[in-house]
Design a protein around this motif. Structure first.
Motif, mmCIF file in Angstrom:
data_model
loop_
_atom_site.group_PDB
_atom_site.id
_atom_site.type_symbol
_atom_site.label_atom_id
_atom_site.label_comp_id
_atom_site.label_asym_id
_atom_site.label_seq_id
_atom_site.Cartn_x
_atom_site.Cartn_y
_atom_site.Cartn_z
ATOM 1 N N THR A 140 0.673 -1.196 -0.070
ATOM 2 C CA THR A 140 -0.083 -0.164 0.060
ATOM 3 C C THR A 140 0.786 1.260 0.128
ATOM 4 O O THR A 140 0.511 2.287 -0.884
ATOM 5 N N GLY A 164 -2.426 7.761 11.186
ATOM 6 C CA GLY A 164 -2.260 6.391 11.371
ATOM 7 C C GLY A 164 -1.040 5.869 11.549
ATOM 8 O O GLY A 164 -0.238 6.487 10.746
ATOM 9 N N SER A 166 -0.096 2.403 11.486
ATOM 10 C CA SER A 166 0.025 0.908 11.583
ATOM 11 C C SER A 166 1.177 0.553 10.699
ATOM 12 O O SER A 166 1.945 1.167 9.967
ATOM 13 N N ILE A 168 1.549 -1.557 8.670
ATOM 14 C CA ILE A 168 1.342 -1.940 7.090
ATOM 15 C C ILE A 168 1.146 -0.581 6.304
ATOM 16 O O ILE A 168 1.344 -0.549 4.985
ATOM 17 N N HIS A 192 -1.477 10.037 15.400
ATOM 18 C CA HIS A 192 -2.400 8.662 15.804
ATOM 19 C C HIS A 192 -3.265 8.999 16.979
ATOM 20 O O HIS A 192 -3.612 10.090 17.101
ATOM 21 N N SER A 193 -3.998 7.852 17.389
ATOM 22 C CA SER A 193 -5.002 8.302 18.458
ATOM 23 C C SER A 193 -4.703 8.999 19.598
ATOM 24 O O SER A 193 -5.893 9.488 20.283
ATOM 25 N N LEU A 198 -5.752 17.441 16.668
ATOM 26 C CA LEU A 198 -5.353 16.572 15.512
ATOM 27 C C LEU A 198 -5.925 17.502 14.202
ATOM 28 O O LEU A 198 -5.156 17.663 13.246
ATOM 29 N N ILE A 212 -6.637 5.589 8.656
ATOM 30 C CA ILE A 212 -7.044 5.635 10.006
ATOM 31 C C ILE A 212 -7.942 4.456 10.263
ATOM 32 O O ILE A 212 -8.163 4.285 11.492
ATOM 33 N N GLY A 213 -8.553 4.140 9.334
ATOM 34 C CA GLY A 213 -9.597 3.315 9.454
ATOM 35 C C GLY A 213 -11.073 3.560 10.217
ATOM 36 O O GLY A 213 -11.719 2.721 10.779
ATOM 37 N N GLN A 214 -11.388 5.006 9.759
ATOM 38 C CA GLN A 214 -12.823 5.378 10.155
ATOM 39 C C GLN A 214 -13.549 6.018 8.981
ATOM 40 O O GLN A 214 -12.795 6.916 8.679
ATOM 41 N N PHE A 217 -13.797 10.141 8.181
ATOM 42 C CA PHE A 217 -13.289 10.681 9.414
ATOM 43 C C PHE A 217 -12.700 12.198 9.147
ATOM 44 O O PHE A 217 -13.022 13.035 9.691
ATOM 45 N N VAL A 232 -6.612 6.123 2.274
ATOM 46 C CA VAL A 232 -6.253 4.768 2.164
ATOM 47 C C VAL A 232 -7.374 3.692 2.591
ATOM 48 O O VAL A 232 -7.412 2.798 2.435
ATOM 49 N N HIS A 235 -13.963 0.897 3.666
ATOM 50 C CA HIS A 235 -15.019 0.428 4.446
ATOM 51 C C HIS A 235 -16.142 0.134 3.415
ATOM 52 O O HIS A 235 -16.509 0.853 2.501
ATOM 53 N N VAL A 270 -6.197 4.156 -3.942
ATOM 54 C CA VAL A 270 -5.127 3.494 -3.584
ATOM 55 C C VAL A 270 -5.304 1.898 -3.561
ATOM 56 O O VAL A 270 -4.128 1.251 -3.804
ATOM 57 N N THR A 274 -2.250 -1.156 -4.654
ATOM 58 C CA THR A 274 -1.902 -1.672 -3.740
ATOM 59 C C THR A 274 -1.588 -3.126 -4.540
ATOM 60 O O THR A 274 -0.504 -3.819 -4.286
HETATM 61 P P1 NAP Z 1 -4.957 0.166 11.592
HETATM 62 O O1 NAP Z 1 -4.054 -0.854 11.755
HETATM 63 O O2 NAP Z 1 -6.535 0.135 12.361
HETATM 64 O O3 NAP Z 1 -4.410 1.585 12.362
HETATM 65 C C1 NAP Z 1 -5.223 2.510 12.334
HETATM 66 C C2 NAP Z 1 -4.390 3.876 13.023
HETATM 67 O O4 NAP Z 1 -5.344 4.957 12.876
HETATM 68 C C3 NAP Z 1 -3.665 3.485 14.041
HETATM 69 O O5 NAP Z 1 -2.633 4.014 14.257
HETATM 70 C C4 NAP Z 1 -4.881 4.467 15.423
HETATM 71 O O6 NAP Z 1 -3.868 4.884 16.229
HETATM 72 C C5 NAP Z 1 -5.097 5.644 14.182
HETATM 73 N N1 NAP Z 1 -6.432 6.169 14.713
HETATM 74 C C6 NAP Z 1 -7.398 5.301 14.950
HETATM 75 N N2 NAP Z 1 -8.574 6.153 15.315
HETATM 76 C C7 NAP Z 1 -8.045 7.390 15.399
HETATM 77 C C8 NAP Z 1 -8.366 8.826 15.790
HETATM 78 N N3 NAP Z 1 -9.537 9.033 16.027
HETATM 79 N N4 NAP Z 1 -7.546 9.691 15.735
HETATM 80 C C9 NAP Z 1 -6.270 9.619 15.427
HETATM 81 N N5 NAP Z 1 -5.748 8.559 14.973
HETATM 82 C C10 NAP Z 1 -6.637 7.413 14.894
HETATM 83 O O7 NAP Z 1 -5.192 0.723 10.250
HETATM 84 P P2 NAP Z 1 -4.732 0.263 8.880
HETATM 85 O O8 NAP Z 1 -4.406 -1.386 8.908
HETATM 86 O O9 NAP Z 1 -3.524 1.049 8.641
HETATM 87 O O10 NAP Z 1 -5.847 0.769 7.967
HETATM 88 C C11 NAP Z 1 -6.341 1.824 7.951
HETATM 89 C C12 NAP Z 1 -7.691 1.851 6.991
HETATM 90 O O11 NAP Z 1 -6.841 1.529 5.731
HETATM 91 C C13 NAP Z 1 -8.264 0.731 6.851
HETATM 92 O O12 NAP Z 1 -9.821 1.429 6.393
HETATM 93 C C14 NAP Z 1 -8.037 -0.409 6.189
HETATM 94 O O13 NAP Z 1 -9.151 -1.036 5.682
HETATM 95 C C15 NAP Z 1 -7.372 0.388 4.921
HETATM 96 N N6 NAP Z 1 -6.615 -0.337 4.108
HETATM 97 C C16 NAP Z 1 -6.574 -0.121 2.864
HETATM 98 C C17 NAP Z 1 -5.501 -0.585 2.075
HETATM 99 C C18 NAP Z 1 -5.746 -0.540 0.615
HETATM 100 O O14 NAP Z 1 -5.167 -1.067 -0.168
HETATM 101 N N7 NAP Z 1 -6.238 0.637 0.191
HETATM 102 C C19 NAP Z 1 -4.308 -1.414 2.627
HETATM 103 C C20 NAP Z 1 -4.477 -1.461 4.049
HETATM 104 C C21 NAP Z 1 -5.418 -0.843 4.885
HETATM 105 P P3 NAP Z 1 -3.336 4.121 17.537
HETATM 106 O O15 NAP Z 1 -1.916 3.364 16.768
HETATM 107 O O16 NAP Z 1 -2.931 4.963 18.513
HETATM 108 O O17 NAP Z 1 -4.314 3.076 17.686
#
Ligand code: NAP
Length: 293
Positions: A140, A164, A166, A168, A192-193, A198, A212-214, A217, A232, A235, A270, A274
């Motif tokens: 990604t 975010g 993560s 990955i 991050h959270s 922010l 961020i996975g929301q 947002f 990225v 949902h 995106v 990927t």
């Molecule tokens: P993840 O592992 O769930 O990580 C989410 C990140 O966002 C964490 O660092 C978290 O902080 C932060 N976060 C969550 N809520 C927050 C808030 N209210 N304010 C500030 N930061 C916040 O997510 P991920 O795996 O990176 O995936 C993120 C999104 O991308 C998801 O929707 C996933 O489906 C998508 N995705 C898409 C692809 C693609 O090919 N397009 C590939 C991978 C993922 P903390 O670390 O403090 O918990």
């Protein structure tokens, strides 16, 4: 505002890959071979694996899927990884995440031979990424960098805010954007959270990458006029349409898009890049570009 067309960019790259694969086959060689381990019946994982398989087929890369039941033991899964590590016909493979809770995903990912780790999640590949050494880049973040490059978006000296952290997406893309490279050379803020204020930070971003996975947002008041926004998030939201759902991202597209110089759509952004990055990594594995064979 310009829409960054992930479909168009990814199709162009896929055409280039298909030409290279045909040349190998025409010369009597075997095409690159990508394998995937899929554990259990998670619907999202099944969808990802199916689209990866379709993409391989479209460009002439051989693809194999090794399916295991959700109750496979950790030891059995590690043996499956060893099998692929030792199979000389397979150039690279991925273990589709998430894994069932009784399996330590880190242990499984660390068992993959780094030379075959085309997802780029092994600590050796992550460490090489952090040091700026050649490595398989996680798909990604690599796809985002390719998009910026193909669109000719200036990143040098720009303030890039990543939402975010993560392993990955958020962390590797923040490293890549701060690398001495083009694209790269940005000043990066990783949020991050636990980040305070922010919105005031995102509103300073020349380039905002939301992972961020929301859903929805990022709202218009969080974005600077003229910013580049890379969404990225993926949902699946249930609705009353014929399909019963629609796909949306981490950005509230309708309110944010009018303020942007560039923005990626979801779907069609995106996510498509990927898959293409994974194909490119498979080719690198085949050619022994990172770890000579
Ligand atoms: P993840 O592992 O769930 O990580 C989410 C990140 O966002 C964490 O660092 C978290 O902080 C932060 N976060 C969550 N809520 C927050 C808030 N209210 N304010 C500030 N930061 C916040 O997510 P991920 O795996 O990176 O995936 C993120 C999104 O991308 C998801 O929707 C996933 O489906 C998508 N995705 C898409 C692809 C693609 O090919 N397009 C590939 C991978 C993922 P903390 O670390 O403090 O918990």
């Amino acid at each position: 505002m310009k829409l960054i067309d992930g479909k168009k960019i990814s199709e162009e790259i896929k055409k280039e890959i298909a030409i290279k694969t045909s040349a190998i086959i025409d010369a009597g060689g075997d095409p690159p071979h990508l394998a995937a381990i899929l554990v259990g019946e998670d619907p999202a994982s099944q969808t990802y694996i199916a689209s990866k398989e379709r993409a391989c087929r479209a460009v002439g890369i051989t693809s194999s899927i090794y399916r295991y039941p959700a109750d496979i033991s950790e030891e059995q899964l590690l043996e499956a990884v060893d099998f692929l590590n030792n199979d000389e016909e397979i150039n690279g493979f991925i273990v589709q995440l998430p894994l069932p809770a009784h399996i330590d995903a880190d242990k499984v990912l660390q068992r993959i031979n780094p030379a075959k780790d085309v997802d780029g999640f092994h600590p050796i590949n992550m460490g090489r990424l952090a040091l700026g050494l050649p490595s398989y880049l996680p798909a990604t973040p690599a796809g985002i960098m390719l998009m910026l490059e193909k669109e000719g978006i200036e990143t040098e000296g720009k303030h890039c805010v990543v939402l975010g952290r993560s392993n990955i997406v958020g962390t590797p893309i923040s490293l890549l954007m701060s690398r001495k490279s083009n694209p790269g050379n940005s000043t990066v803020t990783l949020c991050h959270s636990k980040t305070r204020n922010l919105s005031s930070i995102t509103a300073q971003a020349d380039i905002l990458i939301a992972a961020i996975g929301q859903p929805g947002f990022v709202k218009a008041d969080m974005v600077k006029e003229g910013a580049v926004v890379i969404d990225v998030g993926i949902h699946r939201i249930d609705d009353s349409s014929e399909k019963g759902y629609h796909i949306t991202g981490d950005v509230d597209f309708n309110s944010v898009a009018p303020k942007c110089s560039y923005i990626t759509p979801v779907p069609g952004g995106v996510g498509l890049m990927t898959i293409v990055s994974l194909l490119l990594n498979t080719f690198k594995a085949y050619n022994g570009e990172i770890y000579p064979r």
